[in-house]
Design an enzyme around this catalytic site. Structure first.
Site, PDB file in Angstrom:
ATOM      1  N   LYS A  45      63.128 -18.268  14.121  1.00 34.68           N
ATOM      2  CA  LYS A  45      63.116 -17.106  15.025  1.00 34.68           C
ATOM      3  C   LYS A  45      62.233 -15.987  14.503  1.00 34.68           C
ATOM      4  O   LYS A  45      61.583 -15.291  15.280  1.00 34.68           O
ATOM      5  CB  LYS A  45      64.542 -16.596  15.255  1.00 34.68           C
ATOM      6  CG  LYS A  45      65.344 -17.483  16.185  1.00 34.68           C
ATOM      7  CD  LYS A  45      66.495 -16.714  16.797  1.00 34.68           C
ATOM      8  CE  LYS A  45      67.189 -17.557  17.850  1.00 34.68           C
ATOM      9  NZ  LYS A  45      68.393 -16.923  18.367  1.00 34.68           N
ATOM     10  N   LYS A  51      63.668 -28.309  20.507  1.00 36.38           N
ATOM     11  CA  LYS A  51      64.970 -28.132  21.155  1.00 36.38           C
ATOM     12  C   LYS A  51      64.810 -27.499  22.534  1.00 36.38           C
ATOM     13  O   LYS A  51      63.962 -26.617  22.698  1.00 36.38           O
ATOM     14  CB  LYS A  51      65.820 -27.235  20.250  1.00 36.38           C
ATOM     15  CG  LYS A  51      67.261 -27.121  20.648  1.00 36.38           C
ATOM     16  CD  LYS A  51      68.019 -26.169  19.730  1.00 36.38           C
ATOM     17  CE  LYS A  51      67.720 -24.715  20.029  1.00 36.38           C
ATOM     18  NZ  LYS A  51      68.632 -23.757  19.386  1.00 36.38           N
ATOM     19  N   LYS A  63      66.531 -21.483  25.780  1.00 31.43           N
ATOM     20  CA  LYS A  63      66.322 -20.464  26.810  1.00 31.43           C
ATOM     21  C   LYS A  63      65.104 -19.611  26.502  1.00 31.43           C
ATOM     22  O   LYS A  63      64.592 -18.917  27.366  1.00 31.43           O
ATOM     23  CB  LYS A  63      67.580 -19.600  27.014  1.00 31.43           C
ATOM     24  CG  LYS A  63      68.453 -19.415  25.829  1.00 31.43           C
ATOM     25  CD  LYS A  63      69.812 -18.818  26.218  1.00 31.43           C
ATOM     26  CE  LYS A  63      70.775 -18.893  25.029  1.00 31.43           C
ATOM     27  NZ  LYS A  63      72.148 -18.797  25.302  1.00 31.43           N
TER      28      LYS A  63
HETATM   29  P1  TYM Z   1      73.477 -20.338  21.508  1.00 29.74           P
HETATM   30  O1  TYM Z   1      73.757 -19.180  22.394  1.00 29.74           O
HETATM   31  O2  TYM Z   1      72.078 -20.563  21.051  1.00 29.74           O
HETATM   32  O3  TYM Z   1      73.990 -21.674  22.156  1.00 29.74           O
HETATM   33  C1  TYM Z   1      75.332 -21.804  22.616  1.00 29.74           C
HETATM   34  C2  TYM Z   1      75.827 -23.214  22.365  1.00 29.74           C
HETATM   35  O4  TYM Z   1      74.962 -24.154  23.005  1.00 29.74           O
HETATM   36  C3  TYM Z   1      74.496 -25.109  22.052  1.00 29.74           C
HETATM   37  N1  TYM Z   1      73.120 -25.465  22.371  1.00 29.74           N
HETATM   38  C4  TYM Z   1      72.677 -26.714  22.426  1.00 29.74           C
HETATM   39  N2  TYM Z   1      73.292 -27.898  22.251  1.00 29.74           N
HETATM   40  C5  TYM Z   1      72.544 -29.009  22.396  1.00 29.74           C
HETATM   41  N3  TYM Z   1      71.219 -28.996  22.720  1.00 29.74           N
HETATM   42  C6  TYM Z   1      70.569 -27.830  22.908  1.00 29.74           C
HETATM   43  N4  TYM Z   1      69.281 -27.822  23.242  1.00 29.74           N
HETATM   44  C7  TYM Z   1      71.299 -26.615  22.771  1.00 29.74           C
HETATM   45  N5  TYM Z   1      70.969 -25.309  22.907  1.00 29.74           N
HETATM   46  C8  TYM Z   1      72.095 -24.628  22.646  1.00 29.74           C
HETATM   47  C9  TYM Z   1      74.589 -24.414  20.710  1.00 29.74           C
HETATM   48  O5  TYM Z   1      74.677 -25.352  19.655  1.00 29.74           O
HETATM   49  C10 TYM Z   1      75.839 -23.591  20.870  1.00 29.74           C
HETATM   50  O6  TYM Z   1      76.981 -24.369  20.598  1.00 29.74           O
HETATM   51  N6  TYM Z   1      74.986 -18.767  16.986  1.00 29.74           N
HETATM   52  C11 TYM Z   1      75.422 -19.328  18.256  1.00 29.74           C
HETATM   53  C12 TYM Z   1      76.473 -18.513  18.977  1.00 29.74           C
HETATM   54  C13 TYM Z   1      77.657 -18.150  18.149  1.00 29.74           C
HETATM   55  C14 TYM Z   1      78.705 -19.000  17.769  1.00 29.74           C
HETATM   56  C15 TYM Z   1      79.608 -18.186  17.017  1.00 29.74           C
HETATM   57  C16 TYM Z   1      78.967 -20.349  17.989  1.00 29.74           C
HETATM   58  C17 TYM Z   1      77.919 -16.897  17.643  1.00 29.74           C
HETATM   59  N7  TYM Z   1      79.105 -16.942  16.972  1.00 29.74           N
HETATM   60  C18 TYM Z   1      80.763 -18.720  16.470  1.00 29.74           C
HETATM   61  C19 TYM Z   1      80.131 -20.879  17.424  1.00 29.74           C
HETATM   62  C20 TYM Z   1      81.017 -20.075  16.690  1.00 29.74           C
HETATM   63  C21 TYM Z   1      74.216 -19.457  19.179  1.00 29.74           C
HETATM   64  O7  TYM Z   1      73.221 -18.810  19.021  1.00 29.74           O
HETATM   65  O8  TYM Z   1      74.436 -20.288  20.225  1.00 29.74           O
END
Ligand code: TYM
Length: 336
Positions: free
Chosen positions: A115, A198, A201
């Protein structure tokens, strides 16, 4: 050994549209897990501002992510759905974890490197300590299990390291050592344009991803345009080796139809991509279409969504306060 209540915590950032990756990697699994675990699902707005967010856009995206969770089948009566900033304990515990985690640990985080890119000096400090906040999100509720996509695995390893270090520094077993739940046939959904990146968004190419807000025609068009190669579909998993775009589409098909990758290979093996893509487009529309419609309807009901988030935040606060109080006590903060 301390026995912890089996509890799930997971989150999604309100930083852009929900994608098929969010759905298959995370939200769809939550819908199943909510039946067996006490579950807390969070719209992580504090995480979102680690990169610039326009305030009005952030407000809308927060509601949209909550609407997406509910439209996918998360039941706000059974689970806690809330936005992170309404519970002050997240930021407070994150500070304590900033003092537990080591610079060396954070320096190894690949997501920060991706990032921040080449311009690390200009990345926000928040982006750097982001994984400490994520550990705090989970530990604030002493959650035992975290269902996520594969991209979050390293962050969960860090969460385990922080909990372990806290426990050993203070001679306690206060924090559970969390178990990641990385489930299903689409643990890492890849870009439709590049099978080595990956689905995200933040990808500048709209055709790289399916958004939960896309209409039927857009979904069908994006799948039709999805990159493949010139060979036929393999009839066995081994034949997917070295063909990331094909592997990705087959995995998406498997996950959406609740089948295994092997079964899908068996069905389409030897064929070219046109009939497969047609079926995948129909399948995607039949699974995502009703969610998109419900999400749109809910987005118009701002008062309802705000109420769900308010009630969820109140419940989350009630769970978090005694945990934080005990942490203060363990750390040695004087409480009057
Ligand atoms: P974020 O917002 O990027 O994504 C949310 C969830 O979607 C999953 N995900 C994917 N899974 C498979 N293939 C993909 N291309 C893909 N893109 C996104 C992510 O693995 C995630 O489960 N840091 C985290 C948010 C967070 C969080 C937490 C998660 C903050 N605190 C505590 C678990 C526990 C994030 O940026 O997810």
């Amino acid at each position: 050994m301390t026995e912890f209540k089996q509890r799930i915590f997971s989150g999604v950032q309100p930083s852009g549209n929900l994608t098929l990756g969010n759905y298959l990697g995370a939200i769809r699994n939550w819908v199943t897990l909510q039946k067996t675990y006490e579950s807390i699902f969070c719209v992580v707005d504090l995480h979102a501002i680690t990169v610039w967010q326009d305030p009005a856009v952030l407000r809308n995206a927060t509601r949209e992510v909550a609407a997406g969770m509910i439209a996918s089948g998360i039941d706000p009566k059974e689970c806690i759905i809330f936005n992170q900033s309404q519970v002050p304990g997240h930021a407070e515990l994150a500070w304590i974890f900033n003092c537990v985690a080591r610079m060396g640990w954070l320096n190894r985080m690949t997501q920060f490197k991706e990032k921040a890119g080449k311009n690390r000096e200009r990345a926000s400090v928040g982006l750097y300590v982001y994984p400490d906040l994520m550990a705090a999100d989970i530990m604030l509720y002493q959650a035992t299990h975290v269902p996520v996509g594969e991209d979050q695995k390293q962050h969960l390893e860090l969460t385990r390291d922080i909990a372990q270090k806290f426990n050993s520094d203070y001679g306690t077993e206060f924090f559970p050592i969390v178990e990641p739940l990385i489930l299903g046939e689409a643990k890492r959904v890849m870009s439709l344009r590049d099978g080595t990146a990956k689905m995200s968004k933040s990808d500048p190419s709209e055709n790289s991803r399916i958004n939960l807000t896309d209409d039927r025609d857009t979904i069908a068009k994006k799948i039709r345009k999805a990159r493949t190669d010139s060979e036929a579909i393999p009839s066995e998993i081994a034949g997917l080796e070295g063909r990331p775009e094909v592997k990705n589409l087959i995995s998406i098909f498997a996950a959406l139809s609740d089948r295994t990758v092997a079964e899908v290979c068996q069905q389409y093996g030897g064929q070219d991509f046109a009939p497969f893509k047609k079926d995948l487009a129909e399948l995607s529309v039949s699974v995502l279409g009703p969610i998109t419609e419900e999400m749109k309807r809910l987005c118009d009901e701002k008062t309802y969504i705000d109420q769900v988030l308010k009630e969820g935040s109140e419940k989350a606060r009630i769970l978090s306060e005694p945990v934080l109080k005990q942490v203060h006590n363990i750390v040695g903060f004087l409480q009057s």
